[in-house]
Design a protein around this motif. Structure first.
Motif, PDB file in Angstrom:
ATOM      1  N   GLN A 101       0.812  -1.214   0.000  1.00 21.61           N
ATOM      2  CA  GLN A 101       0.000   0.000   0.000  1.00 21.61           C
ATOM      3  C   GLN A 101       0.853   1.275   0.000  1.00 21.61           C
ATOM      4  N   LEU A 102       2.183   1.119   0.158  1.00 21.63           N
ATOM      5  CA  LEU A 102       3.065   2.285   0.183  1.00 21.63           C
ATOM      6  C   LEU A 102       2.994   3.005  -1.162  1.00 21.63           C
ATOM      7  N   SER A 103       2.630   4.287  -1.122  1.00 19.49           N
ATOM      8  CA  SER A 103       2.476   5.031  -2.375  1.00 19.49           C
ATOM      9  C   SER A 103       3.348   6.276  -2.406  1.00 19.49           C
ATOM     10  N   GLN A 104       3.236   7.118  -1.383  1.00 15.90           N
ATOM     11  CA  GLN A 104       3.966   8.393  -1.407  1.00 15.90           C
ATOM     12  C   GLN A 104       4.348   8.788   0.013  1.00 15.90           C
ATOM     13  N   LEU A 105       5.587   9.260   0.186  1.00 11.15           N
ATOM     14  CA  LEU A 105       6.053   9.753   1.484  1.00 11.15           C
ATOM     15  C   LEU A 105       6.157  11.270   1.411  1.00 11.15           C
ATOM     16  N   GLU A 106       5.425  11.946   2.292  1.00 19.22           N
ATOM     17  CA  GLU A 106       5.417  13.404   2.299  1.00 19.22           C
ATOM     18  C   GLU A 106       6.184  13.934   3.507  1.00 19.22           C
ATOM     19  N   VAL A 107       6.921  15.032   3.295  1.00 20.12           N
ATOM     20  CA  VAL A 107       7.609  15.722   4.386  1.00 20.12           C
ATOM     21  C   VAL A 107       6.748  16.919   4.778  1.00 20.12           C
ATOM     22  N   LEU A 108       6.222  16.892   5.998  1.00 16.50           N
ATOM     23  CA  LEU A 108       5.322  17.959   6.450  1.00 16.50           C
ATOM     24  C   LEU A 108       6.054  19.054   7.201  1.00 16.50           C
ATOM     25  N   GLY A 109       7.256  18.748   7.666  1.00 14.80           N
ATOM     26  CA  GLY A 109       8.020  19.733   8.421  1.00 14.80           C
ATOM     27  C   GLY A 109       9.319  19.101   8.868  1.00 14.80           C
ATOM     28  N   ASP A 110      10.016  19.762   9.750  1.00 14.04           N
ATOM     29  CA  ASP A 110      11.291  19.260  10.240  1.00 14.04           C
ATOM     30  C   ASP A 110      11.070  17.985  11.057  1.00 14.04           C
ATOM     31  N   GLY A 111      11.436  16.839  10.465  1.00 11.96           N
ATOM     32  CA  GLY A 111      11.278  15.560  11.161  1.00 11.96           C
ATOM     33  C   GLY A 111       9.853  15.067  11.221  1.00 11.96           C
ATOM     34  N   VAL A 112       8.941  15.672  10.456  1.00 11.69           N
ATOM     35  CA  VAL A 112       7.533  15.266  10.459  1.00 11.69           C
ATOM     36  C   VAL A 112       7.191  14.684   9.085  1.00 11.69           C
ATOM     37  N   TYR A 113       6.735  13.435   9.065  1.00 15.90           N
ATOM     38  CA  TYR A 113       6.484  12.731   7.805  1.00 15.90           C
ATOM     39  C   TYR A 113       5.085  12.105   7.802  1.00 15.90           C
ATOM     40  N   GLN A 114       4.628  11.853   6.589  1.00 15.57           N
ATOM     41  CA  GLN A 114       3.308  11.254   6.421  1.00 15.57           C
ATOM     42  C   GLN A 114       3.298  10.367   5.184  1.00 15.57           C
ATOM     43  N   LEU A 115       2.691   9.194   5.321  1.00 12.17           N
ATOM     44  CA  LEU A 115       2.528   8.286   4.191  1.00 12.17           C
ATOM     45  C   LEU A 115       1.164   8.491   3.564  1.00 12.17           C
ATOM     46  N   VAL A 116       1.125   8.500   2.262  1.00 12.78           N
ATOM     47  CA  VAL A 116      -0.140   8.436   1.542  1.00 12.78           C
ATOM     48  C   VAL A 116      -0.213   7.038   0.950  1.00 12.78           C
ATOM     49  N   LEU A 117      -1.229   6.288   1.329  1.00 13.30           N
ATOM     50  CA  LEU A 117      -1.364   4.917   0.869  1.00 13.30           C
ATOM     51  C   LEU A 117      -2.039   4.875  -0.502  1.00 13.30           C
ATOM     52  N   ALA A 118      -2.050   3.711  -1.084  1.00 17.36           N
ATOM     53  CA  ALA A 118      -2.633   3.541  -2.415  1.00 17.36           C
ATOM     54  C   ALA A 118      -4.107   3.927  -2.449  1.00 17.36           C
ATOM     55  N   ASN A 119      -4.799   3.752  -1.313  1.00 15.76           N
ATOM     56  CA  ASN A 119      -6.226   4.109  -1.271  1.00 15.76           C
ATOM     57  C   ASN A 119      -6.435   5.545  -0.795  1.00 15.76           C
ATOM     58  N   GLN A 120      -5.337   6.302  -0.661  1.00 12.99           N
ATOM     59  CA  GLN A 120      -5.330   7.720  -0.275  1.00 12.99           C
ATOM     60  C   GLN A 120      -5.473   7.947   1.228  1.00 12.99           C
ATOM     61  N   ASP A 121      -5.499   6.898   2.040  1.00 13.42           N
ATOM     62  CA  ASP A 121      -5.445   7.089   3.489  1.00 13.42           C
ATOM     63  C   ASP A 121      -4.093   7.702   3.837  1.00 13.42           C
ATOM     64  N   LYS A 122      -4.080   8.554   4.862  1.00 17.87           N
ATOM     65  CA  LYS A 122      -2.845   9.205   5.290  1.00 17.87           C
ATOM     66  C   LYS A 122      -2.450   8.692   6.669  1.00 17.87           C
ATOM     67  N   VAL A 123      -1.171   8.285   6.789  1.00 15.32           N
ATOM     68  CA  VAL A 123      -0.685   7.634   8.005  1.00 15.32           C
ATOM     69  C   VAL A 123       0.584   8.339   8.473  1.00 15.32           C
ATOM     70  N   PRO A 124       0.681   8.685   9.768  1.00 11.92           N
ATOM     71  CA  PRO A 124       1.902   9.345  10.255  1.00 11.92           C
ATOM     72  C   PRO A 124       3.090   8.385  10.224  1.00 11.92           C
ATOM     73  N   VAL A 125       4.273   8.950   9.994  1.00  8.81           N
ATOM     74  CA  VAL A 125       5.507   8.166   9.976  1.00  8.81           C
ATOM     75  C   VAL A 125       6.498   8.793  10.954  1.00  8.81           C
ATOM     76  N   SER A 126       7.036   7.993  11.864  1.00 12.65           N
ATOM     77  CA  SER A 126       8.054   8.487  12.793  1.00 12.65           C
ATOM     78  C   SER A 126       9.396   8.596  12.081  1.00 12.65           C
ATOM     79  N   GLU A 127      10.215   9.534  12.515  1.00  8.92           N
ATOM     80  CA  GLU A 127      11.507   9.753  11.870  1.00  8.92           C
ATOM     81  C   GLU A 127      12.371   8.490  11.911  1.00  8.92           C
ATOM     82  N   ARG A 128      12.249   7.705  12.970  1.00  4.99           N
ATOM     83  CA  ARG A 128      13.082   6.501  13.107  1.00  4.99           C
ATOM     84  C   ARG A 128      12.780   5.451  12.045  1.00  4.99           C
ATOM     85  N   TYR A 129      11.557   5.521  11.435  1.00  3.61           N
ATOM     86  CA  TYR A 129      11.169   4.523  10.436  1.00  3.61           C
ATOM     87  C   TYR A 129      11.301   5.024   8.996  1.00  3.61           C
TER      88      TYR A 129
END
Length: 263
Positions: free
Chosen positions: A220-248
């Protein structure tokens, strides 16, 4: 509605405690008390049984042996497992949406188990229950091997029923306190199990932890977005948005890169 119960425990005090406790619950009738799995089989041949209070640790044959047999039936009796405190056993029951009583049990916990069993019997949910118990037995058998298999499905309890959900249908999983929420496109299902409990049974080739509160299906991994300094978000194939920790983030990028390589 009269519910016919069978008590299976090799210790007489354990059988007596349940016998006396059930006397306070009208509508419950004990058809037999058994000290072994062998005598329990004979009792079930001679009586209609709706619910079995089944001790796990017994000599000769354990309660798991009887559960294994019952799980092959189309509409088996419901089982309320009775066990002394064991962290692994409790986690297994919770993960598979099965009911249990810890020795010594209290009146409140017993009443909750009886309420759940009554609701399932009224809605005739034994078929789904058999599938859930089969998963539990299979997982216990696999756990004894050096390389236990990863799960393909899980059982989720709702009011009066147990639903078996294929993990292939789960797009991502979100922690929600003591619950986890399974996201399946247009549908979400809550399961009263901590995310960390399920994670160890998931195939790491198919599922990836991306945040302390989220696990996603790798396809389902589609797009990784950078929202700010150390702040990330995944956009899945179905367009759901999921937070991503910097460590991952590094592992997410690696999985996405590998997924884009031609076969």
């Amino acid at each position: 509605m009269t519910i016919h119960a069978l008590i299976v425990d090799d210790e007489e005090p354990g059988r007596a405690n349940l016998r006396y406790a059930l006397q306070d619950h009208p509508g419950w009738s004990i058809v037999a008390e058994c000290a072994s799995v062998a005598t329990a089989r004979a009792a079930m041949d001679a009586n209609a049984v709706d619910v079995i209070f089944l001790d796990i640790q017994m000599p000769r044959e354990t309660g798991l042996a009887l559960a294994r047999e019952l799980s092959t039936q189309t509409a088996p009796p419901l089982v309320i497992f009775v066990t002394a405190f064991n962290a692994h056993a409790i986690e297994a029951f919770d993960l598979h949406a099965l009911d249990y009583l810890l020795k010594p049990f209290d009146d409140r916990r017993l009443a909750l188990s009886l309420e759940r069993a009554t609701a399932m019997l009224k809605q005739r949910q034994q078929a789904g229950y058999a599938q859930a118990m089969g998963q539990y037995v299979k997982a216990e058998d696999e756990a004894k091997k050096e390389q236990p298999a990863y799960w393909q499905q899980i059982s989720v309890r709702s009011v009066g029923r147990i639903e078996c959900i294929q993990l292939a249908d789960v797009l991502w999983i979100e922690a929600a306190g003591n619950y986890m929420q399974l996201h399946m496109g247009q549908r979400q299902v809550l399961h009263r199990v901590a995310l960390s409990q399920l994670e160890k049974h998931l195939d790491p080739a198919s599922f990836l932890r991306v945040h302390r509160s989220a696990i996603v299906r790798c396809d389902q991994l589609s797009q990784l977005e950078v929202l700010g300094d150390g702040v990330y978000q995944l956009v899945l194939a179905n367009q759901d948005k999921v937070p991503v920790s910097e460590r991952y983030v590094a592992e997410v990028r690696r999985r996405m890169h590998d997924g884009l390589r031609p076969a």
